[in-house]
Design a protein around this motif. Structure first.
Motif, PDB file in Angstrom:
ATOM      1  N   LYS A 142     -19.077 -50.743 -67.103  1.00  7.47           N
ATOM      2  CA  LYS A 142     -18.803 -49.724 -66.095  1.00  7.47           C
ATOM      3  C   LYS A 142     -19.550 -50.046 -64.809  1.00  7.47           C
ATOM      4  O   LYS A 142     -20.674 -50.535 -64.840  1.00  7.47           O
ATOM      5  CB  LYS A 142     -19.195 -48.337 -66.612  1.00  7.47           C
ATOM      6  CG  LYS A 142     -18.279 -47.820 -67.711  1.00  7.47           C
ATOM      7  CD  LYS A 142     -18.546 -46.352 -68.014  1.00  7.47           C
ATOM      8  CE  LYS A 142     -17.527 -45.827 -69.025  1.00  7.47           C
ATOM      9  NZ  LYS A 142     -17.732 -44.386 -69.305  1.00  7.47           N
ATOM     10  N   PRO A 143     -18.940 -49.771 -63.659  1.00  7.79           N
ATOM     11  CA  PRO A 143     -19.592 -50.049 -62.371  1.00  7.79           C
ATOM     12  C   PRO A 143     -20.712 -49.054 -62.104  1.00  7.79           C
ATOM     13  O   PRO A 143     -20.771 -47.976 -62.714  1.00  7.79           O
ATOM     14  CB  PRO A 143     -18.452 -49.890 -61.363  1.00  7.79           C
ATOM     15  CG  PRO A 143     -17.521 -48.913 -62.009  1.00  7.79           C
ATOM     16  CD  PRO A 143     -17.589 -49.199 -63.486  1.00  7.79           C
ATOM     17  N   TYR A 149     -11.018 -51.435 -57.082  1.00  6.07           N
ATOM     18  CA  TYR A 149     -10.878 -52.447 -58.120  1.00  6.07           C
ATOM     19  C   TYR A 149      -9.859 -53.507 -57.686  1.00  6.07           C
ATOM     20  O   TYR A 149      -8.915 -53.216 -56.951  1.00  6.07           O
ATOM     21  CB  TYR A 149     -10.420 -51.821 -59.438  1.00  6.07           C
ATOM     22  CG  TYR A 149     -11.465 -50.944 -60.072  1.00  6.07           C
ATOM     23  CD1 TYR A 149     -12.175 -51.366 -61.185  1.00  6.07           C
ATOM     24  CD2 TYR A 149     -11.755 -49.669 -59.557  1.00  6.07           C
ATOM     25  CE1 TYR A 149     -13.148 -50.563 -61.776  1.00  6.07           C
ATOM     26  CE2 TYR A 149     -12.718 -48.857 -60.138  1.00  6.07           C
ATOM     27  CZ  TYR A 149     -13.404 -49.314 -61.250  1.00  6.07           C
ATOM     28  OH  TYR A 149     -14.360 -48.512 -61.823  1.00  6.07           O
ATOM     29  N   SER A 181     -18.975 -58.769 -56.008  1.00  9.28           N
ATOM     30  CA  SER A 181     -18.231 -57.826 -56.832  1.00  9.28           C
ATOM     31  C   SER A 181     -18.774 -57.882 -58.260  1.00  9.28           C
ATOM     32  O   SER A 181     -19.480 -58.814 -58.637  1.00  9.28           O
ATOM     33  CB  SER A 181     -16.730 -58.133 -56.816  1.00  9.28           C
ATOM     34  OG  SER A 181     -16.479 -59.423 -57.331  1.00  9.28           O
ATOM     35  N   LYS A 182     -18.401 -56.866 -59.037  1.00 13.92           N
ATOM     36  CA  LYS A 182     -18.901 -56.758 -60.410  1.00 13.92           C
ATOM     37  C   LYS A 182     -17.740 -56.963 -61.381  1.00 13.92           C
ATOM     38  O   LYS A 182     -16.669 -56.365 -61.224  1.00 13.92           O
ATOM     39  CB  LYS A 182     -19.537 -55.383 -60.631  1.00 13.92           C
ATOM     40  CG  LYS A 182     -20.182 -55.221 -61.996  1.00 13.92           C
ATOM     41  CD  LYS A 182     -20.868 -53.883 -62.108  1.00 13.92           C
ATOM     42  CE  LYS A 182     -21.578 -53.734 -63.448  1.00 13.92           C
ATOM     43  NZ  LYS A 182     -22.635 -54.733 -63.645  1.00 13.92           N
ATOM     44  N   ILE A 184     -15.650 -56.313 -64.520  1.00 13.14           N
ATOM     45  CA  ILE A 184     -15.426 -55.202 -65.445  1.00 13.14           C
ATOM     46  C   ILE A 184     -14.918 -55.698 -66.791  1.00 13.14           C
ATOM     47  O   ILE A 184     -15.352 -55.252 -67.845  1.00 13.14           O
ATOM     48  CB  ILE A 184     -14.428 -54.194 -64.844  1.00 13.14           C
ATOM     49  CG1 ILE A 184     -14.954 -53.671 -63.501  1.00 13.14           C
ATOM     50  CG2 ILE A 184     -14.187 -53.037 -65.801  1.00 13.14           C
ATOM     51  CD1 ILE A 184     -16.302 -52.980 -63.580  1.00 13.14           C
ATOM     52  N   TRP A 201     -12.066 -56.678 -61.523  1.00 14.11           N
ATOM     53  CA  TRP A 201     -13.306 -56.659 -60.741  1.00 14.11           C
ATOM     54  C   TRP A 201     -13.482 -55.296 -60.077  1.00 14.11           C
ATOM     55  O   TRP A 201     -12.502 -54.610 -59.774  1.00 14.11           O
ATOM     56  CB  TRP A 201     -13.284 -57.716 -59.644  1.00 14.11           C
ATOM     57  CG  TRP A 201     -13.165 -59.132 -60.096  1.00 14.11           C
ATOM     58  CD1 TRP A 201     -12.020 -59.863 -60.252  1.00 14.11           C
ATOM     59  CD2 TRP A 201     -14.243 -60.025 -60.428  1.00 14.11           C
ATOM     60  NE1 TRP A 201     -12.310 -61.139 -60.656  1.00 14.11           N
ATOM     61  CE2 TRP A 201     -13.660 -61.269 -60.768  1.00 14.11           C
ATOM     62  CE3 TRP A 201     -15.629 -59.893 -60.461  1.00 14.11           C
ATOM     63  CZ2 TRP A 201     -14.419 -62.368 -61.147  1.00 14.11           C
ATOM     64  CZ3 TRP A 201     -16.396 -60.985 -60.829  1.00 14.11           C
ATOM     65  CH2 TRP A 201     -15.792 -62.201 -61.171  1.00 14.11           C
ATOM     66  N   TRP A 202     -14.725 -54.956 -59.827  1.00 10.15           N
ATOM     67  CA  TRP A 202     -15.069 -53.761 -59.043  1.00 10.15           C
ATOM     68  C   TRP A 202     -15.846 -54.187 -57.814  1.00 10.15           C
ATOM     69  O   TRP A 202     -16.680 -55.111 -57.874  1.00 10.15           O
ATOM     70  CB  TRP A 202     -15.936 -52.808 -59.868  1.00 10.15           C
ATOM     71  CG  TRP A 202     -16.529 -51.669 -59.072  1.00 10.15           C
ATOM     72  CD1 TRP A 202     -16.005 -50.416 -58.904  1.00 10.15           C
ATOM     73  CD2 TRP A 202     -17.755 -51.673 -58.330  1.00 10.15           C
ATOM     74  NE1 TRP A 202     -16.822 -49.650 -58.114  1.00 10.15           N
ATOM     75  CE2 TRP A 202     -17.912 -50.406 -57.745  1.00 10.15           C
ATOM     76  CE3 TRP A 202     -18.735 -52.638 -58.097  1.00 10.15           C
ATOM     77  CZ2 TRP A 202     -19.007 -50.078 -56.941  1.00 10.15           C
ATOM     78  CZ3 TRP A 202     -19.824 -52.312 -57.296  1.00 10.15           C
ATOM     79  CH2 TRP A 202     -19.950 -51.041 -56.733  1.00 10.15           C
ATOM     80  N   THR A 203     -15.580 -53.526 -56.695  1.00 12.05           N
ATOM     81  CA  THR A 203     -16.404 -53.715 -55.499  1.00 12.05           C
ATOM     82  C   THR A 203     -16.496 -52.380 -54.779  1.00 12.05           C
ATOM     83  O   THR A 203     -15.666 -51.482 -55.003  1.00 12.05           O
ATOM     84  CB  THR A 203     -15.820 -54.806 -54.579  1.00 12.05           C
ATOM     85  OG1 THR A 203     -16.755 -55.109 -53.537  1.00 12.05           O
ATOM     86  CG2 THR A 203     -14.508 -54.351 -53.956  1.00 12.05           C
ATOM     87  N   GLU A 204     -17.480 -52.230 -53.927  1.00 10.02           N
ATOM     88  CA  GLU A 204     -17.734 -50.925 -53.317  1.00 10.02           C
ATOM     89  C   GLU A 204     -16.607 -50.497 -52.386  1.00 10.02           C
ATOM     90  O   GLU A 204     -16.164 -49.347 -52.411  1.00 10.02           O
ATOM     91  CB  GLU A 204     -19.067 -50.952 -52.573  1.00 10.02           C
ATOM     92  CG  GLU A 204     -19.554 -49.589 -52.155  1.00 10.02           C
ATOM     93  CD  GLU A 204     -20.992 -49.607 -51.685  1.00 10.02           C
ATOM     94  OE1 GLU A 204     -21.434 -48.565 -51.168  1.00 10.02           O
ATOM     95  OE2 GLU A 204     -21.667 -50.645 -51.829  1.00 10.02           O
ATOM     96  N   ARG A 209     -15.395 -56.422 -50.308  1.00 11.31           N
ATOM     97  CA  ARG A 209     -14.708 -57.443 -51.087  1.00 11.31           C
ATOM     98  C   ARG A 209     -14.269 -58.593 -50.188  1.00 11.31           C
ATOM     99  O   ARG A 209     -14.429 -59.769 -50.535  1.00 11.31           O
ATOM    100  CB  ARG A 209     -13.515 -56.828 -51.808  1.00 11.31           C
ATOM    101  CG  ARG A 209     -12.745 -57.794 -52.708  1.00 11.31           C
ATOM    102  CD  ARG A 209     -11.529 -58.329 -51.996  1.00 11.31           C
ATOM    103  NE  ARG A 209     -10.795 -59.273 -52.821  1.00 11.31           N
ATOM    104  CZ  ARG A 209      -9.894 -60.121 -52.347  1.00 11.31           C
ATOM    105  NH1 ARG A 209      -9.650 -60.151 -51.047  1.00 11.31           N
ATOM    106  NH2 ARG A 209      -9.262 -60.943 -53.148  1.00 11.31           N
ATOM    107  N   LEU A 249     -12.943 -45.068 -65.354  1.00 13.27           N
ATOM    108  CA  LEU A 249     -13.523 -46.091 -64.491  1.00 13.27           C
ATOM    109  C   LEU A 249     -13.273 -45.688 -63.042  1.00 13.27           C
ATOM    110  O   LEU A 249     -12.140 -45.655 -62.573  1.00 13.27           O
ATOM    111  CB  LEU A 249     -12.893 -47.472 -64.772  1.00 13.27           C
ATOM    112  CG  LEU A 249     -13.333 -48.173 -66.047  1.00 13.27           C
ATOM    113  CD1 LEU A 249     -12.568 -49.483 -66.212  1.00 13.27           C
ATOM    114  CD2 LEU A 249     -14.825 -48.456 -66.039  1.00 13.27           C
TER     115      LEU A 249
END
Length: 250
Positions: A142-143, A149, A181-182, A184, A201-204, A209, A249
């Motif tokens: 989880k972010p 995403y 990015s993170k 997932i 992927w997750w990014t703010e 990104r 998510l």
């Protein structure tokens, strides 16, 4: 005759002193075996453009009726990439028997059928699903907070993870090291188009990104890893996804 017997005796003695023969066995598997029965269903709906807001509002209002039957991992609407007016969601199942039980229960759930299906089904232009497994070296993470995403889909050459798995994992890890990015989750298809890998992927923000992508293009580690992985790649595409208010998510 004496010489032949002496020679034969010497040969037998020599063979008896040799180490035992080692049997060599080859595996025919093309990659890590799937021991965990847990799988993830990717569902994609294309919605009539004029009905998207109504579709999402009704889903937000009644999604609890659906999640009472099985786990929702995430629910998004597409912002960029490919066909527009699309929603994408991921559902988790313990195994195929579990999914069959859930689908049967939903068909008998009068409240779900009347309050959701009968109202939203006319808004859907197309439905698509894929069955996927997490790759063995990845777990869903989880972010740290809400964001956007990116789902990147890679169509690999036939042959399986035994051919491209190591290079693909290295390419993913180098992007993680850049830190824009993170990761997932990484999923490979079981039903749908085969030799396909999805990376979520997750990014703010979309801007963070974009800035991170520019940095990665100038990172020698990323360039080298991607070059190796591309030898096994046929094509790839991506989507920018905005999580729905009810998505686990965010």
């Amino acid at each position: 005759m004496f010489h032949l017997r002496r020679h034969w005796g010497t040969l037998v003695a020599s063979l008896s002193r040799r180490p035992p023969r080692v049997e060599v066995c080859a595996s025919f598997a093309t990659g890590p075996r799937q021991y965990d029965g847990t799988f993830y269903e990717f569902r994609t709906y294309i919605i009539q453009p004029a009905k998207m807001n109504e579709f999402l509002e009704n889903t937000n209002k009644h999604i609890h009726l659906r999640t009472a039957h099985s786990e929702l991992v995430g629910y998004w609407r597409q912002e960029f990439g490919g066909v527009m007016n699309k929603v994408f969601h991921i559902w988790k199942y313990d195994n195929f028997a579990h999914r069959a039980q859930v689908r049967e229960a939903l068909a008998k759930d009068k409240e779900w059928q009347e309050k959701y299906i009968s109202l939203n089904l006319p808004f859907m232009v197309q439905q698509k699903n894929e069955i996927t497994y997490l790759v063995p070296w990845c777990k869903i993470v989880k972010p740290p907070k809400e964001g956007v995403y990116e789902l990147v889909t890679f169509q690999m050459k036939p042959g399986g993870p035994a051919l491209w798995g190591e290079h693909f994992q290295k390419a993913v890890n180098t992007h993680i090291q850049v830190g824009y990015s993170k990761l997932i989750g990484v999923f490979h298809t079981e039903y749908g188009t085969l030799n396909r890998v999805h990376v979520l992927w997750w990014t703010e923000t979309a801007d963070s990104r974009a800035a991170g992508r520019h940095r990665s293009h100038e990172d020698a580690r990323v360039v080298a890893a991607v070059r190796e992985s591309c030898n096994h790649l046929k094509s790839h595409e991506n989507m920018l996804l905005i999580p729905a208010p009810f998505s686990p998510l965010k």
